[in-house]
Write an enzyme that holds these catalytic residues in place. Structure first.
Site, PDB file in Angstrom:
ATOM      1  N   ASP A   1     -54.228 -68.567  -6.782  1.00 12.52           N
ATOM      2  CA  ASP A   1     -53.684 -69.917  -6.894  1.00 12.52           C
ATOM      3  C   ASP A   1     -54.445 -70.728  -7.934  1.00 12.52           C
ATOM      4  OD1 ASP A   1     -51.923 -69.158  -4.905  1.00 12.52           O
ATOM      5  OD2 ASP A   1     -52.773 -70.464  -3.362  1.00 12.52           O
TER       6      ASP A   1
ATOM      7  N   HIS B   1     -49.086 -64.800 -11.412  1.00 15.92           N
ATOM      8  CA  HIS B   1     -49.398 -65.220 -10.042  1.00 15.92           C
ATOM      9  C   HIS B   1     -48.758 -64.271  -9.033  1.00 15.92           C
ATOM     10  CE1 HIS B   1     -48.979 -68.059  -6.515  1.00 15.92           C
ATOM     11  NE2 HIS B   1     -50.273 -68.142  -6.775  1.00 15.92           N
TER      12      HIS B   1
END
Length: 138
Positions: A104, A63
């Site tokens: 996300d 991420h």
């Protein structure tokens, strides 16, 4: 530092970026991002260095790498659109923050898919001093 940052986000009532990520994690992984991932391992939370400690921490590493490739949108503040459908997330729009949404989305799915590796007892509030080795490249 992590706790101060989290409290600031909560107190400000942020609607975009990290607040949307929190909501997305709740919808997909059925856990609070703030309470479960904001201070976990070497990469979940503020900053990141060293080797990811488990598959959950690797979700955060990937991420962070994804955020590093985003252009034209502040990942922590930019607002994006998405819908939750049948337990999945569909990012909408074509704006620059759609990239953030996709980062996300991938992380929320990764958290869900690795719930069995989540080890709060070992890696929650993991000392940064245990994350000093050089980071692997993204």
């Amino acid at each position: 530092m992590r706790t101060l940052w989290i409290m600031a986000v909560l107190l400000l009532g942020v609607e975009g970026g990290l607040w949307q990520f929190e909501n997305m994690i709740m919808k997909v992984a059925k856990k609070s991002g703030i309470l479960s991932y904001s201070a976990y391992g070497c990469y979940c939370g503020w900053g990141g260095r060293g080797t990811p400690k488990d598959a959950t921490d690797r979700c955060c590493f990937v991420h962070d790498c994804c955020y590093g490739k985003v252009t034209g949108c502040n990942p922590k503040l930019g607002k994006y659109t998405y819908i939750s459908e049948n337990g999945d997330i569909i990012c909408g729009g074509d704006g620059p923050c759609k990239e953030v949404c996709e980062c996300d989305r991938a992380a929320a799915i990764c958290f869900r898919d690795n719930l069995d590796t989540y080890d709060r007892k070992t890696y929650w509030k993991y000392p940064a001093s245990n994350c000093q080795e050089d980071s692997e490249p993204c």
